[in-house]
Design a protein around this motif. Structure first.
Motif, PDB file in Angstrom:
ATOM      1  N   PHE A 267      69.980 -19.494  27.654  1.00 36.16           N
ATOM      2  CA  PHE A 267      70.289 -20.908  27.437  1.00 36.16           C
ATOM      3  C   PHE A 267      71.156 -21.032  26.189  1.00 36.16           C
ATOM      4  O   PHE A 267      70.775 -20.565  25.118  1.00 36.16           O
ATOM      5  N   HIS A 268      72.320 -21.650  26.340  1.00 41.89           N
ATOM      6  CA  HIS A 268      73.233 -21.844  25.209  1.00 41.89           C
ATOM      7  C   HIS A 268      73.610 -23.313  25.082  1.00 41.89           C
ATOM      8  O   HIS A 268      74.112 -23.916  26.028  1.00 41.89           O
ATOM      9  N   VAL A 269      73.396 -23.839  23.898  1.00 39.12           N
ATOM     10  CA  VAL A 269      73.635 -25.268  23.642  1.00 39.12           C
ATOM     11  C   VAL A 269      75.137 -25.545  23.494  1.00 39.12           C
ATOM     12  O   VAL A 269      75.847 -24.781  22.844  1.00 39.12           O
ATOM     13  N   PHE A 270      75.601 -26.639  24.091  1.00 37.14           N
ATOM     14  CA  PHE A 270      76.982 -27.065  23.822  1.00 37.14           C
ATOM     15  C   PHE A 270      77.063 -28.511  23.333  1.00 37.14           C
ATOM     16  O   PHE A 270      78.116 -28.963  22.894  1.00 37.14           O
ATOM     17  N   ASP A 271      75.968 -29.274  23.405  1.00 43.15           N
ATOM     18  CA  ASP A 271      76.014 -30.652  22.926  1.00 43.15           C
ATOM     19  C   ASP A 271      74.633 -31.122  22.479  1.00 43.15           C
ATOM     20  O   ASP A 271      73.625 -30.666  23.022  1.00 43.15           O
ATOM     21  N   VAL A 272      74.633 -32.038  21.525  1.00 34.16           N
ATOM     22  CA  VAL A 272      73.401 -32.735  21.167  1.00 34.16           C
ATOM     23  C   VAL A 272      73.709 -34.226  21.228  1.00 34.16           C
ATOM     24  O   VAL A 272      74.659 -34.702  20.610  1.00 34.16           O
ATOM     25  N   PHE A 273      72.917 -34.919  22.013  1.00 35.06           N
ATOM     26  CA  PHE A 273      73.140 -36.349  22.239  1.00 35.06           C
ATOM     27  C   PHE A 273      72.141 -37.158  21.426  1.00 35.06           C
ATOM     28  O   PHE A 273      70.952 -36.837  21.398  1.00 35.06           O
ATOM     29  N   ASP A 274      72.640 -38.184  20.752  1.00 36.25           N
ATOM     30  CA  ASP A 274      71.794 -39.072  19.963  1.00 36.25           C
ATOM     31  C   ASP A 274      71.406 -40.267  20.845  1.00 36.25           C
ATOM     32  O   ASP A 274      72.251 -41.112  21.149  1.00 36.25           O
ATOM     33  N   CYS A 275      70.144 -40.313  21.272  1.00 41.50           N
ATOM     34  CA  CYS A 275      69.722 -41.356  22.223  1.00 41.50           C
ATOM     35  C   CYS A 275      69.674 -42.731  21.565  1.00 41.50           C
ATOM     36  O   CYS A 275      69.833 -43.750  22.242  1.00 41.50           O
ATOM     37  N   ASP A 276      69.435 -42.797  20.258  1.00 40.65           N
ATOM     38  CA  ASP A 276      69.367 -44.100  19.591  1.00 40.65           C
ATOM     39  C   ASP A 276      70.738 -44.741  19.475  1.00 40.65           C
ATOM     40  O   ASP A 276      70.873 -45.954  19.574  1.00 40.65           O
ATOM     41  N   ARG A 277      71.754 -43.929  19.234  1.00 39.23           N
ATOM     42  CA  ARG A 277      73.102 -44.488  19.072  1.00 39.23           C
ATOM     43  C   ARG A 277      73.925 -44.363  20.354  1.00 39.23           C
ATOM     44  O   ARG A 277      75.062 -44.789  20.428  1.00 39.23           O
ATOM     45  N   TYR A 278      73.370 -43.715  21.356  1.00 43.03           N
ATOM     46  CA  TYR A 278      74.047 -43.437  22.619  1.00 43.03           C
ATOM     47  C   TYR A 278      75.432 -42.814  22.403  1.00 43.03           C
ATOM     48  O   TYR A 278      76.470 -43.337  22.816  1.00 43.03           O
ATOM     49  N   CYS A 279      75.432 -41.702  21.678  1.00 38.07           N
ATOM     50  CA  CYS A 279      76.687 -40.972  21.506  1.00 38.07           C
ATOM     51  C   CYS A 279      76.362 -39.522  21.171  1.00 38.07           C
ATOM     52  O   CYS A 279      75.228 -39.190  20.813  1.00 38.07           O
ATOM     53  N   TYR A 280      77.367 -38.660  21.290  1.00 38.26           N
ATOM     54  CA  TYR A 280      77.176 -37.257  20.929  1.00 38.26           C
ATOM     55  C   TYR A 280      77.257 -37.072  19.425  1.00 38.26           C
ATOM     56  O   TYR A 280      77.985 -37.792  18.742  1.00 38.26           O
ATOM     57  N   LEU A 281      76.503 -36.104  18.924  1.00 47.04           N
ATOM     58  CA  LEU A 281      76.583 -35.780  17.500  1.00 47.04           C
ATOM     59  C   LEU A 281      77.850 -34.957  17.250  1.00 47.04           C
ATOM     60  O   LEU A 281      78.358 -34.274  18.134  1.00 47.04           O
ATOM     61  N   ARG A 282      78.318 -35.011  15.998  1.00 49.58           N
ATOM     62  CA  ARG A 282      79.464 -34.189  15.613  1.00 49.58           C
ATOM     63  C   ARG A 282      79.052 -32.716  15.616  1.00 49.58           C
ATOM     64  O   ARG A 282      77.863 -32.385  15.502  1.00 49.58           O
ATOM     65  N   ALA A 296      70.271 -20.844  20.658  1.00 50.04           N
ATOM     66  CA  ALA A 296      71.585 -20.205  20.607  1.00 50.04           C
ATOM     67  C   ALA A 296      72.653 -21.221  20.983  1.00 50.04           C
ATOM     68  O   ALA A 296      72.428 -22.088  21.830  1.00 50.04           O
ATOM     69  N   HIS A 297      73.803 -21.125  20.352  1.00 50.81           N
ATOM     70  CA  HIS A 297      74.923 -22.026  20.652  1.00 50.81           C
ATOM     71  C   HIS A 297      75.909 -21.318  21.580  1.00 50.81           C
ATOM     72  O   HIS A 297      76.063 -20.102  21.512  1.00 50.81           O
ATOM     73  N   ALA A 298      76.572 -22.083  22.429  1.00 49.58           N
ATOM     74  CA  ALA A 298      77.643 -21.511  23.265  1.00 49.58           C
ATOM     75  C   ALA A 298      78.677 -20.863  22.344  1.00 49.58           C
ATOM     76  O   ALA A 298      78.932 -21.384  21.252  1.00 49.58           O
ATOM     77  N   PRO A 299      79.282 -19.733  22.764  1.00 55.97           N
ATOM     78  CA  PRO A 299      80.243 -19.048  21.898  1.00 55.97           C
ATOM     79  C   PRO A 299      81.340 -19.983  21.380  1.00 55.97           C
ATOM     80  O   PRO A 299      81.985 -20.680  22.160  1.00 55.97           O
ATOM     81  N   ILE A 300      81.518 -19.969  20.060  1.00 61.41           N
ATOM     82  CA  ILE A 300      82.543 -20.811  19.441  1.00 61.41           C
ATOM     83  C   ILE A 300      83.777 -19.941  19.226  1.00 61.41           C
ATOM     84  O   ILE A 300      83.729 -18.930  18.520  1.00 61.41           O
ATOM     85  N   LEU A 301      84.877 -20.332  19.847  1.00 62.23           N
ATOM     86  CA  LEU A 301      86.078 -19.500  19.815  1.00 62.23           C
ATOM     87  C   LEU A 301      86.994 -19.883  18.661  1.00 62.23           C
ATOM     88  O   LEU A 301      87.916 -19.156  18.322  1.00 62.23           O
ATOM     89  N   GLY A 302      86.744 -21.028  18.072  1.00 62.33           N
ATOM     90  CA  GLY A 302      87.562 -21.431  16.942  1.00 62.33           C
ATOM     91  C   GLY A 302      87.437 -22.904  16.695  1.00 62.33           C
ATOM     92  O   GLY A 302      86.792 -23.620  17.460  1.00 62.33           O
TER      93      GLY A 302
END
Ligand code: AMP
Ligand code: MN
Length: 362
Positions: A267-282, A296-302
């Protein structure tokens, strides 16, 4: 910061609803001849190219464009089933559009004359207008196998955004209007199945792409639910105490053809969603949470401007070149995903054409 109900609704209405627009009205950008072919030619629309019969389309002509992975009802394009019985998907006879090559030319999707809209064609005359519904076109999604379906608790919760990425081919025009110095995170697109773990007001749960699954004994053996328990997600998210959804790709043995040919399920994370603000986190907030949860995070290429990430100009070829790379274990990656650093809701995927031609399922 809290938003009012009205504000949240406005934000939702504004958010891209990417791959749902499978059929749109477009203007032909260009016609290109195909060397050595006298019966066919290429239609260019945004970042897409489609092989068509010669003489049926010309630059400036409005038409209807159907993206790859459209499920096309037989009524609007019977010729797709020439020589065989039409297939069936969700009770509708038709065919799925895949990437093909004709006379060495890549052909992606289908261009139809505006007349396919019937005598109401003039009600649908805005560039980019979605005509999927009136044509009965839907996005084809491969049905999940038994070990992945599971018992549903309910539909996908409405306080979380479903994972979806717009294709770069549909973003070229928007990209031209954005600042040159806008910075992006570039991650590897993993080929598995979209997974969402969440905590919301004391409740936790796990969702596949379109459903939330029960986490009780009835779902033992379900790959999503097993991973939820194995990672101790419920306790970890409750300890963190934020109303967030962790979204990532579950990939490996038995999932979506196991493109990486690995043993085991990851399992590799690519997003975290903020349910209170209804938007994705930076991205930086996301990395902090992924670390805190020990995931684990999805491979970051740059990360950086498009130019610094190897996209020298806004031609489709420049993006495709970046996607044409190896993945973790396969010589051919499914593709890459760009996410704006300052505007995490502006994202797009670039699928490697070599992956599509090998029959990879996004
Ligand atoms: P598609 O598979 O074509 O529907 O593209 C969107 C999906 O890509 C998302 O729903 C995710 O499940 C998946 N995906 C895999 N890797 C990534 C990544 N690095 N960033 C975002 N989405 C990803
Ligand atoms: Mn996918």
């Amino acid at each position: 910061m809290e938003f009012s109900k009205e504000e949240i609704e406005a934000i939702i209405a504004d958010m891209p609803t990417p791959s749902r627009k499978m059929a749109t009205v477009r203007w032909v950008d260009e016609i290109r001849p195909i060397e050595g072919a006298d019966a066919i030619e290429l239609v260019i629309l945004g970042g897409w190219q489609v092989v068509v019969k010669k003489g049926e389309f010309f630059a400036g002509l409005p038409c209807v464009y159907l993206e790859i992975d459209s499920w096309v009802p037989t009524e609007i394009a019977p010729f797709l089933s020439k020589g065989h019985e039409p297939r069936e998907y969700e009770g509708v006879k038709g065919e799925r559009l895949k990437t093909i090559r004709l006379r060495k030319q890549l052909s992606q999707g289908l261009v139809l004359p505006l007349s396919v809209l019937g005598d109401k064609w003039d009600e649908f005359f805005t560039e980019g207008q979605d005509v999927s519904e009136i044509l009965g076109v839907v996005k084809y999604e491969k049905p999940l196998p038994a070990n992945m379906r599971g018992n549903a608790r309910r539909y996908f919760p409405n306080f979380i955004q479903k994972t979806d990425q717009e294709r770069v081919q549909n973003r070229l025009r928007t990209l031209e209007a954005r600042e040159d110095d806008e910075e992006y995170e570039l991650t590897l697109k993993l080929d598995g199945s979209s997974t969402t773990f969440y905590h919301y007001n004391g409740d936790t749960g796990v969702c596949s792409r379109n459903l939330e699954l029960k986490t009780d004994e009835s779902n033992v053996g379900n790959v999503f639910v097993d991973k939820f328990h194995e990672l101790g997600i419920s306790d970890k998210l409750k300890a963190l105490g934020r109303n967030i959804a962790i979204q990532g790709e579950l990939w490996g043995t038995g999932i979506n053809g196991n493109w990486e040919k690995v043993d085991g399920i990851y399992f590799h994370v690519f997003d975290v969603f903020d349910c209170d603000r209804y938007c994705y986190l930076r991205a930086d907030e996301r990395y902090a949470i992924v670390n805190a949860l020990g995931l684990a995070h999805a491979p970051i290429l740059g990360s950086g401007t498009l130019a610094s990430l190897g996209v020298g100009d806004l031609r489709i070829e420049s993006f495709l070149a970046v996607a044409d790379r190896p993945s973790i274990f396969n010589k051919i990656a499914e593709g890459v995903v760009f996410k704006s650093l300052k505007d995490p809701n502006f994202t797009f995927k670039v699928i490697n054409n070599r992956f599509l031609e090998k029959g990879g399922d996004e």
